[in-house]
Scaffold this active site. Structure first.
Site, PDB file in Angstrom:
ATOM      1  N   TYR A  44      43.016  19.942  -9.020  1.00 17.15           N
ATOM      2  CA  TYR A  44      44.176  20.755  -8.639  1.00 17.15           C
ATOM      3  C   TYR A  44      43.725  22.178  -8.352  1.00 17.15           C
ATOM      4  O   TYR A  44      44.028  22.737  -7.291  1.00 17.15           O
ATOM      5  CB  TYR A  44      45.216  20.728  -9.766  1.00 17.15           C
ATOM      6  CG  TYR A  44      46.288  21.767  -9.661  1.00 17.15           C
ATOM      7  CD1 TYR A  44      46.155  22.999 -10.300  1.00 17.15           C
ATOM      8  CD2 TYR A  44      47.437  21.529  -8.922  1.00 17.15           C
ATOM      9  CE1 TYR A  44      47.129  23.971 -10.200  1.00 17.15           C
ATOM     10  CE2 TYR A  44      48.426  22.501  -8.823  1.00 17.15           C
ATOM     11  CZ  TYR A  44      48.265  23.722  -9.462  1.00 17.15           C
ATOM     12  OH  TYR A  44      49.245  24.698  -9.355  1.00 17.15           O
TER      13      TYR A  44
HETATM   14  N1  LIG Z   1      56.288  25.971 -11.718  1.00 16.94           N
HETATM   15  C1  LIG Z   1      55.336  26.821 -12.073  1.00 16.94           C
HETATM   16  O1  LIG Z   1      55.366  27.419 -13.173  1.00 16.94           O
HETATM   17  C2  LIG Z   1      54.195  27.091 -11.141  1.00 16.94           C
HETATM   18  C3  LIG Z   1      54.244  26.693  -9.813  1.00 16.94           C
HETATM   19  N2  LIG Z   1      53.175  26.969  -8.981  1.00 16.94           N
HETATM   20  C4  LIG Z   1      53.248  26.550  -7.580  1.00 16.94           C
HETATM   21  O2  LIG Z   1      54.502  26.924  -7.013  1.00 16.94           O
HETATM   22  C5  LIG Z   1      54.967  25.878  -6.114  1.00 16.94           C
HETATM   23  C6  LIG Z   1      56.343  25.392  -6.573  1.00 16.94           C
HETATM   24  O3  LIG Z   1      56.228  24.970  -7.940  1.00 16.94           O
HETATM   25  P1  LIG Z   1      57.322  23.924  -8.516  1.00 16.94           P
HETATM   26  O4  LIG Z   1      58.659  24.247  -7.975  1.00 16.94           O
HETATM   27  O5  LIG Z   1      57.103  23.830  -9.985  1.00 16.94           O
HETATM   28  O6  LIG Z   1      56.802  22.580  -7.796  1.00 16.94           O
HETATM   29  P2  LIG Z   1      57.096  21.042  -8.167  1.00 16.94           P
HETATM   30  O7  LIG Z   1      56.007  20.523  -9.040  1.00 16.94           O
HETATM   31  O8  LIG Z   1      58.506  20.949  -8.619  1.00 16.94           O
HETATM   32  O9  LIG Z   1      56.882  20.327  -6.722  1.00 16.94           O
HETATM   33  C7  LIG Z   1      57.512  20.857  -5.595  1.00 16.94           C
HETATM   34  C8  LIG Z   1      57.838  19.752  -4.655  1.00 16.94           C
HETATM   35  O10 LIG Z   1      56.657  19.229  -4.006  1.00 16.94           O
HETATM   36  C9  LIG Z   1      56.993  17.913  -3.622  1.00 16.94           C
HETATM   37  N3  LIG Z   1      55.825  17.074  -3.342  1.00 16.94           N
HETATM   38  C10 LIG Z   1      54.818  16.756  -4.193  1.00 16.94           C
HETATM   39  N4  LIG Z   1      53.943  15.927  -3.590  1.00 16.94           N
HETATM   40  C11 LIG Z   1      54.427  15.699  -2.339  1.00 16.94           C
HETATM   41  C12 LIG Z   1      53.986  14.913  -1.239  1.00 16.94           C
HETATM   42  N5  LIG Z   1      52.875  14.168  -1.307  1.00 16.94           N
HETATM   43  N6  LIG Z   1      54.730  14.910  -0.117  1.00 16.94           N
HETATM   44  C13 LIG Z   1      55.865  15.655  -0.024  1.00 16.94           C
HETATM   45  N7  LIG Z   1      56.334  16.435  -1.019  1.00 16.94           N
HETATM   46  C14 LIG Z   1      55.617  16.442  -2.172  1.00 16.94           C
HETATM   47  C15 LIG Z   1      57.747  17.352  -4.815  1.00 16.94           C
HETATM   48  O11 LIG Z   1      58.542  16.262  -4.401  1.00 16.94           O
HETATM   49  P3  LIG Z   1      59.062  15.206  -5.509  1.00 16.94           P
HETATM   50  O12 LIG Z   1      60.082  15.981  -6.293  1.00 16.94           O
HETATM   51  O13 LIG Z   1      59.651  14.088  -4.708  1.00 16.94           O
HETATM   52  O14 LIG Z   1      57.855  14.799  -6.321  1.00 16.94           O
HETATM   53  C16 LIG Z   1      58.542  18.553  -5.300  1.00 16.94           C
HETATM   54  O15 LIG Z   1      59.882  18.522  -4.868  1.00 16.94           O
HETATM   55  C17 LIG Z   1      53.887  24.790  -6.151  1.00 16.94           C
HETATM   56  O16 LIG Z   1      52.997  24.949  -5.061  1.00 16.94           O
HETATM   57  C18 LIG Z   1      53.164  25.051  -7.461  1.00 16.94           C
HETATM   58  O17 LIG Z   1      51.815  24.581  -7.448  1.00 16.94           O
HETATM   59  C19 LIG Z   1      52.029  27.563  -9.417  1.00 16.94           C
HETATM   60  C20 LIG Z   1      51.934  27.954 -10.731  1.00 16.94           C
HETATM   61  C21 LIG Z   1      53.028  27.787 -11.664  1.00 16.94           C
HETATM   62  N1  LIG Z   2      53.266  21.709  -8.393  1.00 14.20           N
HETATM   63  C1  LIG Z   2      53.266  22.342  -9.579  1.00 14.20           C
HETATM   64  N2  LIG Z   2      52.246  23.169  -9.887  1.00 14.20           N
HETATM   65  C2  LIG Z   2      52.250  23.780 -11.108  1.00 14.20           C
HETATM   66  C3  LIG Z   2      53.291  23.593 -12.016  1.00 14.20           C
HETATM   67  C4  LIG Z   2      54.363  22.727 -11.642  1.00 14.20           C
HETATM   68  O1  LIG Z   2      55.325  22.531 -12.411  1.00 14.20           O
HETATM   69  N3  LIG Z   2      54.301  22.132 -10.427  1.00 14.20           N
HETATM   70  N4  LIG Z   2      53.306  24.212 -13.220  1.00 14.20           N
HETATM   71  C5  LIG Z   2      52.273  24.970 -13.611  1.00 14.20           C
HETATM   72  C6  LIG Z   2      52.347  25.538 -15.000  1.00 14.20           C
HETATM   73  O2  LIG Z   2      53.575  26.266 -15.175  1.00 14.20           O
HETATM   74  C7  LIG Z   2      51.197  26.452 -15.381  1.00 14.20           C
HETATM   75  O3  LIG Z   2      51.222  27.602 -14.553  1.00 14.20           O
HETATM   76  C8  LIG Z   2      51.377  26.861 -16.824  1.00 14.20           C
HETATM   77  O4  LIG Z   2      50.288  27.639 -17.226  1.00 14.20           O
HETATM   78  C9  LIG Z   2      51.090  25.200 -12.766  1.00 14.20           C
HETATM   79  N5  LIG Z   2      51.232  24.578 -11.457  1.00 14.20           N
END
Ligand SMILES: NC(=O)C1=CN([C@@H]2O[C@H](COP(=O)(O)OP(=O)(O)OC[C@H]3O[C@@H](n4cnc5c(N)ncnc54)[C@H](OP(=O)(O)O)[C@@H]3O)[C@@H](O)[C@H]2O)C=CC1
Ligand SMILES: Nc1nc2c(c(=O)[nH]1)N=C([C@H](O)[C@@H](O)CO)CN2
Length: 240
Positions: free
Chosen positions: A152
């Protein structure tokens, strides 16, 4: 071809969590939205009611990425912005072949943004200097690595590097920036022990929620000068 009041913003993974908050923020300002979703969440009904174009897309194959890009080109000649939000936080596990984990992570965090940036470049150009934006959602772990999410973190590091490559390629018409979040919001299934341990990792010791990203995206789209940059939103995690 669909008629939009202005060039739409494209958000991948826009049906839940951060992507959903972004879609809602643009719709609330009457900015047209096209979003991709994989799972048909109930939130899609309200998004469609608010005027969003919601397209089912699973980016797990390159063929699907090309088909999605073709769908976008058939809907609109121009995009105001493309926000690469779709992602999966997949750890290494004993039951998943490591090559599968790496392939999965590269597919969603590298192939998808790389190909959509290349295939939809004509939709982003032609709107003047700083007329369009690409935003890559990366992760704080690009800086430090992650022992439990190696593939990742590596894939997000590639996405971070592409920020600078596409900034060089597309300037000055298109700005390209990355947002590198730390903990923003928990998953529902996260237990108290995990939440406490995660909160301790930053100086601010909070999970700020989606609005932190919404406000930064708004700033990036309002800028006429910021490009090729990665903006960390991590509560001072590196200083802990
Ligand atoms: N949440 C956090 O604390 C953090 C988030 N981030 C980044 O911020 C962004 C948003 O985070 P967050 O809202 O938690 O994201 P999520 O983990 O909720 O994923 C976002 C969406 O991506 C979709 N997705 C995953 N795989 C695929 C695929 N193969 N094809 C199409 N769609 C796909 C999922 O669809 P489905 O629901 O159908 O699986 C989901 O709706 C991400 O890029 C994440 O890495 C970074 C650090 C921390
Ligand atoms: N696609 C996602 N990426 C990440 C998520 C998630 O929920 N969906 N969450 C994290 C964590 O919050 C991490 O930042 C905690 O230290 C990281 N990336």
């Amino acid at each position: 071809m669909t008629t939009f009041s202005s060039a739409p913003v494209l958000i991948t993974g826009g049906a839940r969590r951060i992507g959903l908050a972004l879609a809602r923020s643009f719709l609330a300002r009457s900015i047209p939205v096209i979003l991709s979703y994989r799972t048909p969440y109930t939130e899609l009904d309200a998004l469609r009611q608010a005027g969003a174009i919601c397209l089912a897309a699973d980016f797990s194959t390159t063929e699907n990425i090309y088909a999605f890009a073709e769908q976008i080109r058939s809907l609109t000649p121009r995009l105001r912005a493309m926000i690469h939000n779709a992602s999966r936080w997949e750890p290494e596990t004993p039951t998943t072949p490591p090559e599968q984990t790496l392939a999965d992570m590269l597919q969603i965090h590298v192939y998808t943004p790389y190909l959509l940036n290349q295939l939809l470049e004509p939709c982003l150009r032609g709107q003047g200097i700083a007329g369009a934006d690409i935003i890559h959602l990366t992760d704080y772990v690009v800086e430090k690595g992650s022992e439990k999410h190696i593939a990742y973190a590596a894939s997000k590091a590639a996405l971070d590097n592409m920020t600078r490559s596409f900034a060089r390629k597309l300037a000055p018409e298109v700005k390209v920036n990355a947002i590198a979040p730390g903990l923003i919001l928990f998953k529902e299934q996260d237990d108290d022990a995990y939440r406490q341990q995660a909160l301790e990792k930053s100086l601010m010791k909070i999970a700020p929620g989606e609005e932190e990203i919404v406000r930064l995206v708004e700033y990036l789209l309002s800028s006429r000068y910021m490009t090729g940059k990665t903006l960390g939103v991590d509560g001072g995690r590196a200083l802990r």
